[in-house]
Motif scaffolding. Structure first.
Motif, PDB file in Angstrom:
ATOM      1  N   GLU A  46       4.766  -5.830  -0.917  1.00 10.63           N
ATOM      2  CA  GLU A  46       3.950  -5.486   0.248  1.00 10.63           C
ATOM      3  C   GLU A  46       4.602  -4.368   1.055  1.00 10.63           C
ATOM      4  N   LEU A  47       5.914  -4.457   1.202  1.00 14.87           N
ATOM      5  CA  LEU A  47       6.641  -3.445   1.974  1.00 14.87           C
ATOM      6  C   LEU A  47       6.586  -2.086   1.272  1.00 14.87           C
ATOM      7  N   LEU A  48       6.653  -2.106  -0.063  1.00 18.86           N
ATOM      8  CA  LEU A  48       6.562  -0.876  -0.857  1.00 18.86           C
ATOM      9  C   LEU A  48       5.193  -0.229  -0.681  1.00 18.86           C
ATOM     10  N   VAL A  49       4.139  -1.019  -0.810  1.00 15.08           N
ATOM     11  CA  VAL A  49       2.779  -0.502  -0.640  1.00 15.08           C
ATOM     12  C   VAL A  49       2.606   0.063   0.770  1.00 15.08           C
ATOM     13  N   ALA A  50       3.072  -0.690   1.763  1.00 11.32           N
ATOM     14  CA  ALA A  50       2.938  -0.254   3.157  1.00 11.32           C
ATOM     15  C   ALA A  50       3.660   1.067   3.404  1.00 11.32           C
ATOM     16  N   THR A  51       4.870   1.191   2.858  1.00 14.58           N
ATOM     17  CA  THR A  51       5.650   2.415   3.080  1.00 14.58           C
ATOM     18  C   THR A  51       4.987   3.606   2.406  1.00 14.58           C
ATOM     19  N   SER A  52       4.440   3.403   1.208  1.00 16.46           N
ATOM     20  CA  SER A  52       3.716   4.481   0.531  1.00 16.46           C
ATOM     21  C   SER A  52       2.527   4.937   1.364  1.00 16.46           C
ATOM     22  N   LEU A  53       1.751   3.981   1.890  1.00 16.40           N
ATOM     23  CA  LEU A  53       0.598   4.322   2.722  1.00 16.40           C
ATOM     24  C   LEU A  53       1.031   5.041   3.996  1.00 16.40           C
ATOM     25  N   LEU A  54       2.133   4.572   4.607  1.00 19.83           N
ATOM     26  CA  LEU A  54       2.615   5.214   5.835  1.00 19.83           C
ATOM     27  C   LEU A  54       3.142   6.617   5.555  1.00 19.83           C
ATOM     28  N   THR A  55       3.865   6.769   4.441  1.00 14.50           N
ATOM     29  CA  THR A  55       4.421   8.078   4.088  1.00 14.50           C
ATOM     30  C   THR A  55       3.305   9.098   3.926  1.00 14.50           C
ATOM     31  N   ALA A  56       2.159   8.642   3.416  1.00 19.61           N
ATOM     32  CA  ALA A  56       1.026   9.551   3.218  1.00 19.61           C
ATOM     33  C   ALA A  56       0.403  10.005   4.534  1.00 19.61           C
ATOM     34  N   THR A  57       0.759   9.342   5.641  1.00 20.49           N
ATOM     35  CA  THR A  57       0.228   9.766   6.945  1.00 20.49           C
ATOM     36  C   THR A  57       1.085  10.872   7.569  1.00 20.49           C
ATOM     37  N   LEU A  58       2.235  11.180   6.958  1.00 18.77           N
ATOM     38  CA  LEU A  58       3.113  12.216   7.515  1.00 18.77           C
ATOM     39  C   LEU A  58       2.446  13.582   7.458  1.00 18.77           C
ATOM     40  N   LYS A  59       2.624  14.346   8.493  1.00 14.81           N
ATOM     41  CA  LYS A  59       2.085  15.715   8.537  1.00 14.81           C
ATOM     42  C   LYS A  59       3.193  16.743   8.294  1.00 14.81           C
ATOM     43  N   PHE A  60       4.330  16.284   7.793  1.00 18.83           N
ATOM     44  CA  PHE A  60       5.478  17.173   7.587  1.00 18.83           C
ATOM     45  C   PHE A  60       6.285  16.647   6.403  1.00 18.83           C
ATOM     46  N   GLU A  61       7.248  17.451   5.969  1.00 22.96           N
ATOM     47  CA  GLU A  61       8.144  17.007   4.905  1.00 22.96           C
ATOM     48  C   GLU A  61       9.246  16.154   5.522  1.00 22.96           C
ATOM     49  N   GLY A  62       9.482  15.004   4.928  1.00 24.44           N
ATOM     50  CA  GLY A  62      10.481  14.095   5.466  1.00 24.44           C
ATOM     51  C   GLY A  62      10.354  12.731   4.838  1.00 24.44           C
ATOM     52  N   SER A  63      10.920  11.728   5.484  1.00 25.39           N
ATOM     53  CA  SER A  63      10.922  10.387   4.906  1.00 25.39           C
ATOM     54  C   SER A  63      10.611   9.336   5.958  1.00 25.39           C
ATOM     55  N   ILE A  64      10.207   8.168   5.471  1.00 21.77           N
ATOM     56  CA  ILE A  64       9.993   6.990   6.310  1.00 21.77           C
ATOM     57  C   ILE A  64      10.779   5.830   5.709  1.00 21.77           C
ATOM     58  N   THR A  65      11.453   5.091   6.573  1.00 26.68           N
ATOM     59  CA  THR A  65      12.092   3.849   6.169  1.00 26.68           C
ATOM     60  C   THR A  65      11.459   2.721   6.972  1.00 26.68           C
ATOM     61  N   LEU A  76      17.217  -9.241   5.216  1.00 22.13           N
ATOM     62  CA  LEU A  76      16.884  -7.821   5.231  1.00 22.13           C
ATOM     63  C   LEU A  76      15.937  -7.504   4.091  1.00 22.13           C
ATOM     64  N   ALA A  77      14.929  -6.691   4.374  1.00 26.46           N
ATOM     65  CA  ALA A  77      14.072  -6.109   3.332  1.00 26.46           C
ATOM     66  C   ALA A  77      13.760  -4.696   3.791  1.00 26.46           C
ATOM     67  N   VAL A  78      14.010  -3.732   2.927  1.00 23.45           N
ATOM     68  CA  VAL A  78      13.846  -2.333   3.348  1.00 23.45           C
ATOM     69  C   VAL A  78      13.304  -1.498   2.195  1.00 23.45           C
ATOM     70  N   ILE A  79      12.362  -0.613   2.523  1.00 18.91           N
ATOM     71  CA  ILE A  79      11.846   0.379   1.579  1.00 18.91           C
ATOM     72  C   ILE A  79      11.943   1.745   2.230  1.00 18.91           C
ATOM     73  N   ASN A  80      12.400   2.710   1.456  1.00 20.76           N
ATOM     74  CA  ASN A  80      12.482   4.098   1.907  1.00 20.76           C
ATOM     75  C   ASN A  80      11.623   4.962   0.995  1.00 20.76           C
ATOM     76  N   GLY A  81      10.798   5.838   1.598  1.00 19.76           N
ATOM     77  CA  GLY A  81       9.966   6.747   0.820  1.00 19.76           C
ATOM     78  C   GLY A  81       9.881   8.099   1.491  1.00 19.76           C
ATOM     79  N   ASP A  82       9.558   9.122   0.708  1.00 17.80           N
ATOM     80  CA  ASP A  82       9.460  10.455   1.302  1.00 17.80           C
ATOM     81  C   ASP A  82       8.084  11.069   1.017  1.00 17.80           C
ATOM     82  N   HIS A  83       7.896  12.317   1.478  1.00 16.81           N
ATOM     83  CA  HIS A  83       6.594  12.973   1.353  1.00 16.81           C
ATOM     84  C   HIS A  83       6.214  13.221  -0.102  1.00 16.81           C
ATOM     85  N   ASP A  84       7.183  13.183  -1.014  1.00 20.05           N
ATOM     86  CA  ASP A  84       6.904  13.309  -2.443  1.00 20.05           C
ATOM     87  C   ASP A  84       6.622  11.953  -3.089  1.00 20.05           C
ATOM     88  N   GLN A  85       6.528  10.903  -2.262  1.00 21.98           N
ATOM     89  CA  GLN A  85       6.274   9.549  -2.746  1.00 21.98           C
ATOM     90  C   GLN A  85       7.356   9.068  -3.711  1.00 21.98           C
TER      91      GLN A  85
END
Length: 292
Positions: A46-65, A76-85
């Protein structure tokens, strides 16, 4: 079905945007790095799916954790993703994890931290209380409070023929102030009818047609989602070289080697006495060259 893809779409004449993500290999690689209990696997999915969806809302190059932490069995549960998915993730737990527990049963008293790091510009961090009864509702509250954008999120995990699957959808009013609550509620009700087996096994185009066949939907080219850890023997060597040499040599004398283990992918990098000697000699030579 195309493996591991994120789809963005818009509705003609309605100021609402949507996203659909379907994950197979990326999810499987993340949960294969450790022997996670099933509830932790589902939470990471669920966290992976959520992070992918959130990363797609970025209007710039970068990452979301997106990080969950608390005093429950899952610390602890953590997913990190960037604008390249490119995605990676890990979880830590202690003791028994309840099989059918809610996010509160798993995390306990805790919170969610969303960190947005642009490649250029200032880092932003938001701390979200776990007030909803699911990860999706907690994220919806985050958008409502921080972005003032009506948002609905669907996060699904499961199995098809023994293969772990994760998928999800997002609907959001566009920030052009043209979107109406009625339009959003109509599309929200349509999206709520999506079934797990549809998300897990149908092409995205077919899913969208089944949900919105009375709407005119503009579907954009999909973006590939991949697992990417970023660890390497070279990075591990640099980390060892940053520690006092006598301490590293003591570990090698006692254990026969010094090992660095990557929690994200499960890879271990071993360095014996010869490796360690060469590593510190190279580091000293490099430092000497910089001085000159």
């Amino acid at each position: 079905m195309a493996n591991d893809s994120l789809y963005r779409y818009l509705f003609d004449g309605v100021s609402v945007r949507g996203e659909l993500v379907q994950l197979n290999e990326t999810y499987q690689q993340i949960i294969s790095s450790k022997e996670y209990p099933a509830p932790v696997q589902h939470l990471l999915g669920e966290l992976l799916v959520a992070t992918s969806l959130l990363t797609a809302t970025l209007k710039f190059e970068g990452s979301i954790t997106v990080q969950l932490q608390g005093d429950g069995p899952v610390k602890l549960a953590v997913i990190n993703g960037d604008h390249d998915q490119k995605m990676r993730g890990v979880a830590r737990w202690e003791g028994d994890v309840p099989a059918d527990g809610s996010i509160h049963d798993l995390i306990g008293k805790g919170h969610m931290v969303i960190t947005i790091t642009p490649n250029q510009g200032e880092r932003y961090q938001g701390v979200v209380g776990l007030e909803g009864d699911s990860l999706a509702s907690c994220l919806e509250g985050y958008f409502e409070n921080s972005e003032q954008l009506k948002t609905r999120i669907w996060l699904r995990t499961g199995e098809i023929e023994g293969q772990p699957k994760a998928a999800g959808m997002l609907l959001q009013i566009l920030p052009d102030e043209q979107g109406s609550a009625e339009d959003f509620e109509h599309l929200e009700k349509l999206t709520e009818t999506v079934k797990n087996e549809e998300l897990f096994s149908l092409e995205a185009q077919e899913v969208l047609y089944r949900l919105y066949h009375q709407e005119t939907v503009q579907l954009f080219e999909p973006q590939e989602v991949t697992f990417h850890c970023g660890c390497s023997r070279e990075r591990s060597a640099s980390a060892i070289a940053s520690i006092d040499r006598s301490e590293i040599e003591r570990i090698v004398a006692e254990e026969g080697k010094v090992s660095l283990h990557c929690d994200y992918c499960g890879t271990s990098y071993d360095f014996d006495s010869i490796d360690v000697a060469a590593l510190f000699e190279n580091a000293a030579a490099s430092s000497s060259d910089q001085v000159h």
